[in-house]
Write a protein that holds these residues in place. Structure first.
Motif, mmCIF file in Angstrom:
data_model
loop_
_atom_site.group_PDB
_atom_site.id
_atom_site.type_symbol
_atom_site.label_atom_id
_atom_site.label_comp_id
_atom_site.label_asym_id
_atom_site.label_seq_id
_atom_site.Cartn_x
_atom_site.Cartn_y
_atom_site.Cartn_z
ATOM 1 N N LEU A 246 0.825 -1.291 0.192
ATOM 2 C CA LEU A 246 -0.198 -0.136 -0.060
ATOM 3 C C LEU A 246 0.843 1.462 -0.018
ATOM 4 C CD1 LEU A 246 -2.780 -0.708 2.638
ATOM 5 C CD2 LEU A 246 -2.599 -1.040 -0.032
ATOM 6 N N GLN A 247 1.999 1.395 0.469
ATOM 7 C CA GLN A 247 3.538 2.156 0.301
ATOM 8 C C GLN A 247 3.609 2.617 -0.819
ATOM 9 O OE1 GLN A 247 5.883 2.294 3.511
ATOM 10 N NE2 GLN A 247 7.254 3.738 2.928
ATOM 11 N N ALA A 248 3.135 1.565 -1.037
ATOM 12 C CA ALA A 248 4.318 1.266 -2.721
ATOM 13 C C ALA A 248 3.477 2.190 -3.760
ATOM 14 C CB ALA A 248 5.125 0.462 -3.208
ATOM 15 N N GLY A 249 1.510 2.499 -3.248
ATOM 16 C CA GLY A 249 1.479 2.507 -3.968
ATOM 17 C C GLY A 249 -0.113 1.470 -4.837
ATOM 18 N N PHE A 250 0.021 0.322 -4.189
ATOM 19 C CA PHE A 250 -1.035 -0.519 -5.140
ATOM 20 C C PHE A 250 -1.141 -0.827 -3.851
ATOM 21 C CE2 PHE A 250 3.179 -2.261 -5.467
ATOM 22 C CZ PHE A 250 3.061 -4.044 -4.746
ATOM 23 N N GLU A 251 -2.238 -2.148 -4.188
ATOM 24 C CA GLU A 251 -3.110 -3.363 -3.703
ATOM 25 C C GLU A 251 -2.157 -5.063 -4.036
ATOM 26 O OE1 GLU A 251 -7.186 -4.976 -2.382
ATOM 27 O OE2 GLU A 251 -6.738 -2.659 -1.815
ATOM 28 N N PRO A 252 -1.610 -6.372 -2.788
ATOM 29 C CA PRO A 252 -1.839 -7.232 -3.230
ATOM 30 C C PRO A 252 -2.455 -8.346 -4.022
ATOM 31 C CG PRO A 252 -0.683 -6.788 -1.725
ATOM 32 C CD PRO A 252 -1.263 -5.329 -2.034
ATOM 33 N N LYS A 253 -2.751 -8.467 -4.755
ATOM 34 C CA LYS A 253 -3.399 -9.623 -5.555
ATOM 35 C C LYS A 253 -2.558 -10.529 -5.129
ATOM 36 C CE LYS A 253 -3.461 -6.381 -10.091
ATOM 37 N NZ LYS A 253 -2.664 -6.208 -11.462
ATOM 38 N N ILE A 254 -3.509 -11.336 -4.958
ATOM 39 C CA ILE A 254 -3.092 -12.825 -4.313
ATOM 40 C C ILE A 254 -3.704 -13.296 -4.707
ATOM 41 C CG2 ILE A 254 -3.876 -14.384 -1.856
ATOM 42 C CD1 ILE A 254 -4.703 -11.529 -0.283
ATOM 43 N N ALA A 255 -2.884 -14.639 -5.432
ATOM 44 C CA ALA A 255 -2.925 -15.634 -5.981
ATOM 45 C C ALA A 255 -2.927 -17.227 -4.728
ATOM 46 C CB ALA A 255 -1.501 -16.568 -6.899
ATOM 47 N N PHE A 256 -1.894 -16.693 -4.193
ATOM 48 C CA PHE A 256 -1.738 -18.687 -3.118
ATOM 49 C C PHE A 256 -1.810 -17.713 -1.491
ATOM 50 C CE2 PHE A 256 -1.461 -20.428 -7.365
ATOM 51 C CZ PHE A 256 -1.644 -21.129 -7.570
ATOM 52 N N GLU A 257 -2.029 -18.759 -0.880
ATOM 53 C CA GLU A 257 -2.676 -18.598 0.898
ATOM 54 C C GLU A 257 -1.259 -20.172 1.311
ATOM 55 O OE1 GLU A 257 -5.573 -14.550 1.620
ATOM 56 O OE2 GLU A 257 -5.912 -17.289 2.309
ATOM 57 N N GLY A 258 -0.718 -19.162 2.493
ATOM 58 C CA GLY A 258 0.023 -20.318 2.597
ATOM 59 C C GLY A 258 0.272 -19.743 3.676
#
Length: 303
Positions: free
Chosen positions: A210-222
Motif C-alpha cells: 500500500l505504501q508503494a501505491g498498490f494493493e497486492p493481488k493474491i494468487a495463493f496463501e499459506g
C-alpha cells in the motif's frame, strides 16, 4: 478432596469420555468413575451431564475445570522449580516461535546453548502471532519469539532482539530475478503468494505494498515459510520474506532481491508473561539469548 480426583476430573473433561480418560490414565474405568462420583458428592454438584455417548461439563463444571487447570499447572510448575533448584541443568525450557524462525535460528541457538547446558530439555511450539501471545499468557510456553514485538500488550513483556530486512522472492526466470535492487512498485502487476490471515508477515507485506501505491493481488496463501518459498520457486507468484526465512532447505529455490523503495523490516522480540517470574532454567536461557543477539548486533545478520 484429593489430587488424584482433580487429575481424573480434568482428564475426563478433556476426553469427554470416562473410558478414553481411563485408557490414557492407565487405570480401570471403574476407578475413574468412582473418583468423579466422590468429587461430585464432596462438592454437592453435578460436574458432568450425559450427552449421547459422551460426557459434557455442566456450567458449574466448566467453572471448576478452569480453576483445576490453573491449580494443576501451578503444581507442575512448583515441582519443576524444585527439580531445577536441585539441578538447573535438568530442567525443561518451553519455547514458542513463528514458522519463519524454525528453519535456522531456533536450531542454531538451541545447539549453542546446549554446549553449555547439555542436559537441558526443550519443548517447542510453533504458532501464529496471536496464538504465541496466548500460549505465553496461559503458561503453555515460558518464552516466545514473536514478530512484530507486541509493545502494547500489557500481559506480556520482553525485549526486541533484532530487526530484520525483508527481501523480494521471485521465480528464477522472472525478468527482475537478476537485479541486485528493485523498487516494490515494480511488482505491482504481479500475483502474490502471502501468508494466511493471522500470520504477522501478512500485514507487514500488505502495508508495504500500500505504501508503494498498490494493493497486492493474491494468487495463493499459506501458513509455512517453505510453502511460500516453494510456490514462488514453482512460478506461482512473488512474495516478500525476511532474511531469516531464506535459508535453503530444498533444491527448488526462488531468486531473492533486495528492495530499496521502501525498505521493509520487521522486529523480532522475545517475550514472557508480565506478571510471573521465569523458571530458573528459562531465565538462564533468556539471559543467554539477550547476550547472543547483543554480540551479533553489529555483525552480519544472524545465521
Amino acid at each position: 478432596m484429593e489430587l488424584r480426583q482433580l487429575q481424573y476430573f480434568l482428564k475426563v473433561a478433556q476426553k469427554e469420555h470416562v473410558t478414553r480418560a481411563a485408557e490414557e490414565l492407565h487405570v480401570a474405568q471403574s476407578a475413574v468413575s468412582r473418583q468423579i462420583h466422590q468429587l461430585e458428592q464432596e462438592l454437592g454438584v453435578d460436574l458432568f451431564v450425559q450427552k449421547g455417548r459422551n460426557l459434557q461439563l455442566t456450567p458449574v463444571g466448566q467453572l471448576f475445570c478452569k480453576r483445576v487447570e490453573s491449580v494443576l499447572k501451578e503444581l507442575d510448575r512448583s515441582v519443576a522449580e524444585i527439580h531445577e533448584f536441585l539441578d538447573p541443568e535438568l530442567g525443561e525450557i518451553r519455547i514458542g516461535f513463528p514458522h519463519s524462525l524454525g528453519t535456522h535460528l531456533i536450531p542454531t541457538i538451541v545447539a549453542e546453548f546446549r554446549q553449555h547446558y547439555p542436559h537441558v530439555k526443550f519443548r517447542f511450539k510453533q504458532g501464529s502471532y496471536h496464538s504465541l501471545i496466548k500460549d505465553v499468557v496461559s503458561g503453555e510456553v515460558d518464552l516466545a519469539f514473536i514478530s512484530p514485538f507486541p509493545d502494547t500488550d500489557v500481559h506480556v513483556t520482553g525485549d526486541i532482539v533484532m530487526t530484520e530486512e525483508l527481501f523480494a522472492i521471485l521465480p528464477q526466470n522472472h525478468p527482475l530475478a537478476g537485479e541486485s535492487l528493485i523498487r516494490l512498485e515494480q511488482l505491482k502487476e504481479e500475483k502474490f503468494v502471502l501468508f494466511s490471515e493471522g500470520y504477522s508477515l501478512r500485514p507487514i507485506v500488505w502495508q508495504a505494498c500500500l505504501q508503494a501505491g498498490f494493493e497486492p493481488k493474491i494468487a495463493f496463501e499459506g501458513g509455512e515459510t517453505d510453502t511460500i518459498r516453494g510456490l514462488v520457486a514453482a512460478g506461482m507468484g512473488v512474495s516478500l520474506l525476511p532474511e531469516m526465512a531464506l535459508f535453503q532447505t530444498n533444491p527448488l529455490q526462488p531468486a531473492q532481491v533486495r528492495i530499496v523503495d521502501p525498505t521493509i523490516t520487521r522486529t523480532v522480540g522475545l517475550i514472557h508473561r508480565a506478571d510471573e517470574k521465569l523458571p530458573l532454567v528459562a531465565h538462564s536461557f533468556r539471559t543467554f539469548l539477550l547476550s547472543y543477539f547483543r554480540l551479533r548486533e553489529n555483525d552480519t545478520p544472524v545465521g
